[in-house]
Write an enzyme that holds these catalytic residues in place. Structure first.
Site, PDB file in Angstrom:
ATOM      1  N   SER A 124       0.760  -0.954   0.223  1.00 44.98           N
ATOM      2  CA  SER A 124       0.217   0.508  -0.216  1.00 44.98           C
ATOM      3  C   SER A 124       0.604   1.650   0.315  1.00 44.98           C
ATOM      4  CB  SER A 124      -1.077   0.083   1.439  1.00 44.98           C
ATOM      5  OG  SER A 124      -1.505   1.762   1.816  1.00 44.98           O
ATOM      6  N   TYR A 148      -0.243   0.198   9.739  1.00 43.41           N
ATOM      7  CA  TYR A 148      -0.929  -0.789   9.020  1.00 43.41           C
ATOM      8  C   TYR A 148      -0.022  -0.979   7.945  1.00 43.41           C
ATOM      9  CZ  TYR A 148      -3.696  -1.022   4.184  1.00 43.41           C
ATOM     10  OH  TYR A 148      -3.597  -1.669   3.051  1.00 43.41           O
ATOM     11  N   LYS A 152       2.971  -4.095   5.776  1.00 42.77           N
ATOM     12  CA  LYS A 152       2.665  -3.814   4.682  1.00 42.77           C
ATOM     13  C   LYS A 152       4.904  -3.602   4.449  1.00 42.77           C
ATOM     14  CE  LYS A 152      -1.007  -4.595   3.575  1.00 42.77           C
ATOM     15  NZ  LYS A 152      -1.909  -5.810   2.524  1.00 42.77           N
TER      16      LYS A 152
HETATM   17  N1  LIG Z   1      -8.534  -1.348  -1.404  1.00 39.48           N
HETATM   18  C1  LIG Z   1      -7.438  -0.855  -1.607  1.00 39.48           C
HETATM   19  O1  LIG Z   1      -8.098   0.763  -1.556  1.00 39.48           O
HETATM   20  C2  LIG Z   1      -6.533  -1.217  -0.688  1.00 39.48           C
HETATM   21  C3  LIG Z   1      -5.276  -0.632  -0.845  1.00 39.48           C
HETATM   22  C4  LIG Z   1      -3.670  -0.702  -0.825  1.00 39.48           C
HETATM   23  C5  LIG Z   1      -3.864  -2.718  -0.546  1.00 39.48           C
HETATM   24  N2  LIG Z   1      -4.624  -3.142  -0.260  1.00 39.48           N
HETATM   25  C6  LIG Z   1      -4.714  -4.297   0.111  1.00 39.48           C
HETATM   26  O2  LIG Z   1      -5.527  -5.651  -0.303  1.00 39.48           O
HETATM   27  C7  LIG Z   1      -5.454  -6.472  -0.660  1.00 39.48           C
HETATM   28  C8  LIG Z   1      -7.226  -6.863  -0.260  1.00 39.48           C
HETATM   29  O3  LIG Z   1      -7.945  -5.535  -0.181  1.00 39.48           O
HETATM   30  P1  LIG Z   1      -9.478  -5.571   0.222  1.00 39.48           P
HETATM   31  O4  LIG Z   1      -9.461  -3.871  -0.221  1.00 39.48           O
HETATM   32  O5  LIG Z   1     -10.226  -6.747  -0.408  1.00 39.48           O
HETATM   33  O6  LIG Z   1      -9.651  -6.044   1.435  1.00 39.48           O
HETATM   34  P2  LIG Z   1     -11.132  -6.330   1.949  1.00 39.48           P
HETATM   35  O7  LIG Z   1     -11.376  -6.617   3.995  1.00 39.48           O
HETATM   36  O8  LIG Z   1     -12.799  -6.863   1.652  1.00 39.48           O
HETATM   37  O9  LIG Z   1     -10.926  -7.965   2.168  1.00 39.48           O
HETATM   38  C9  LIG Z   1      -9.252  -8.406   3.035  1.00 39.48           C
HETATM   39  C10 LIG Z   1     -10.282 -10.141   3.710  1.00 39.48           C
HETATM   40  O10 LIG Z   1      -9.070 -10.273   4.293  1.00 39.48           O
HETATM   41  C11 LIG Z   1      -9.659 -11.374   5.609  1.00 39.48           C
HETATM   42  N3  LIG Z   1      -8.934 -11.761   7.047  1.00 39.48           N
HETATM   43  C12 LIG Z   1      -8.567 -10.158   7.745  1.00 39.48           C
HETATM   44  N4  LIG Z   1      -8.180 -11.116   8.592  1.00 39.48           N
HETATM   45  C13 LIG Z   1      -8.213 -12.692   7.841  1.00 39.48           C
HETATM   46  C14 LIG Z   1      -7.740 -13.742   9.761  1.00 39.48           C
HETATM   47  N5  LIG Z   1      -7.178 -13.546  10.694  1.00 39.48           N
HETATM   48  N6  LIG Z   1      -7.883 -14.907   8.580  1.00 39.48           N
HETATM   49  C15 LIG Z   1      -8.512 -15.189   6.758  1.00 39.48           C
HETATM   50  N7  LIG Z   1      -8.993 -13.564   6.618  1.00 39.48           N
HETATM   51  C16 LIG Z   1      -8.599 -12.808   6.782  1.00 39.48           C
HETATM   52  C17 LIG Z   1     -10.897 -10.002   5.573  1.00 39.48           C
HETATM   53  O11 LIG Z   1     -12.426 -11.188   6.235  1.00 39.48           O
HETATM   54  C18 LIG Z   1     -11.703 -10.145   4.723  1.00 39.48           C
HETATM   55  O12 LIG Z   1     -12.625 -10.417   3.742  1.00 39.48           O
HETATM   56  C19 LIG Z   1      -5.592  -6.136   1.733  1.00 39.48           C
HETATM   57  O13 LIG Z   1      -4.087  -7.053   1.624  1.00 39.48           O
HETATM   58  C20 LIG Z   1      -5.320  -4.874   1.991  1.00 39.48           C
HETATM   59  O14 LIG Z   1      -4.537  -4.320   2.466  1.00 39.48           O
HETATM   60  C21 LIG Z   1      -6.209  -2.779  -0.303  1.00 39.48           C
END
Ligand SMILES: NC(=O)c1ccc[n+]([C@@H]2O[C@H](COP(=O)([O-])OP(=O)(O)OC[C@H]3O[C@@H](n4cnc5c(N)ncnc54)[C@H](O)[C@@H]3O)[C@@H](O)[C@H]2O)c1
Length: 321
Positions: A124, A148, A152
């Site tokens: 991120s 966070y 990362k």
């Molecule tokens: N959406 C964004 O803008 C963005 C930006 C930068 C990075 N990211 C990264 O992309 C990835 C996906 O993001 P997203 O937007 O789909 O997030 P999201 O929150 O929709 O999905 C993350 C998933 O991880 C699961 N999770 C959390 N803890 C867990 C555990 N202990 N065991 C199993 N599953 C678990 C949650 O239940 C959730 O479904 C993440 O790593 C996030 O940090 C997202």
């Protein structure tokens, strides 16, 4: 080709699963098996040709991914995470999910000799922070100013080192802030960036917690999914010596976002955005840089959006489907 997605019930996990199934192949090989892992059993998109399974696993439990890794998947998308505000609010939870579970996943790959498994993690902009140049590039030091981003950044280093040692074949994509995210607001500090467009476009009120001058580095969901797919296909040799880099987002200010909203949906839509400054959100998001030079990602074949207007129109088009 067997593909695993941790965080498979999440926003990106579900979209990626659908995209991989629609594509039917990865790296020139037919997708035969797709395993989605999440805390609660992830919904499985239907498929006639691919064996799709959804597993309810808490990746912080010791050995949680053992059976998944025993199947020797070819590609693992590691998307499970506790997002920014939640990781800032609860240091232990953030460390367990974002860091400890990633380390356990890497060790699981190492124990099984999964040297050729491509492990793709989503990092991120939050990995950057502190004193930064006006425009960042992939040589800019990571000085995250929140837990966070720190978690990362630590994972980025570990994935690079395990790859350097030939223990896995890693690739870390630093994702810009994703807009316009459909659905409801979430615990991410950047959640407002989608809300201030999505809610007014859906005839609902939205709160803008930051100053209009605040800039963000953004990418549409579709381009992020294409980048995740491409991340599985880039040759490992091309990724060395450092396997983490920023995807080619675009820089937009909140004022530009509101202006685009007005252009697309009129003054009435714009009037649905209430300005209620939230210093906690502003402090987190303002520490994320918004201007990047992304030559590395572009040279590796990753592509971004053309404009904010295109991003908003893509959201409207998807909504109408
Ligand atoms: N959406 C964004 O803008 C963005 C930006 C930068 C990075 N990211 C990264 O992309 C990835 C996906 O993001 P997203 O937007 O789909 O997030 P999201 O929150 O929709 O999905 C993350 C998933 O991880 C699961 N999770 C959390 N803890 C867990 C555990 N202990 N065991 C199993 N599953 C678990 C949650 O239940 C959730 O479904 C993440 O790593 C996030 O940090 C997202």
């Amino acid at each position: 080709m067997h593909i695993v997605i941790t965080g498979g019930a999440g926003f990106l996990g579900q979209r990626l699963a659908a995209r991989l199934l629609a594509r039917g192949e990865l790296r020139g090989e037919a997708v035969q098996r797709l395993t989605l892992v999440d805390q609660l059993e992830p919904p499985c998109p239907p498929s006639d040709t691919v064996d799709v399974e959804g597993l309810a696993l808490d990746i912080t439990e010791p050995g949680a991914l053992d059976s998944v890794l025993d199947a020797r998947p070819h590609v693992v998308y590691h998307l499970a995470a506790v997002v920014s505000s939640a990781a800032e609010a609860d240091l232990d939870l953030g460390m367990e999910v974002n860091f400890d579970a990633t380390r356990a996943l890497l060790e699981g790959c190492r124990e099984r000799g999964l040297a050729n498994t491509r492990l793709i993690m989503a990092s991120s902009v939050a990995a950057y922070g502190g004193e930064l140049p006006a425009v960042l590039d992939d040589m800019t030091a990571l000085q995250p100013q929140n837990s966070y981003g720190t978690q990362k950044a630590m994972c980025e280093l570990l994935i690079n080192d395990y790859s350097r040692r030939g223990l896995i074949d890693g690739c870390v994509l630093r994702l810009p802030t994703i807009i316009v995210r459909p659905g409801r607001p979430n615990a991410a500090a950047s959640s407002f960036a989608s809300s201030i467009l999505r809610e007014p476009l859906n005839d609902e009120e939205a709160i803008c917690p930051v100053a209009p001058s605040l800039e963000l580095f953004v990418m549409s969901p579709a381009k992020v999914i294409e980048a995740l797919v491409h991340g599985a296909e880039v040759p490992g040799e091309a990724l060395a010596p450092f396997r983490a880099f920023m995807l080619p987002g675009i820089t937009v200010s909140v004022a530009e976002m509101l202006d685009t909203l007005r252009q697309v949906a009129g003054d009435e839509a714009l009037a649905r955005v209430r300005h209620e400054p939230d210093p906690r959100i502003e402090a987190i998001v303002a520490s994320w840089p918004a201007r990047f030079e992304t030559r590395r990602a572009q040279a590796l074949g990753f592509a971004g959006d053309r404009s904010l207007h295109d991003i908003v129109m893509a959201f409207l088009e998807e909504r109408s489907r």
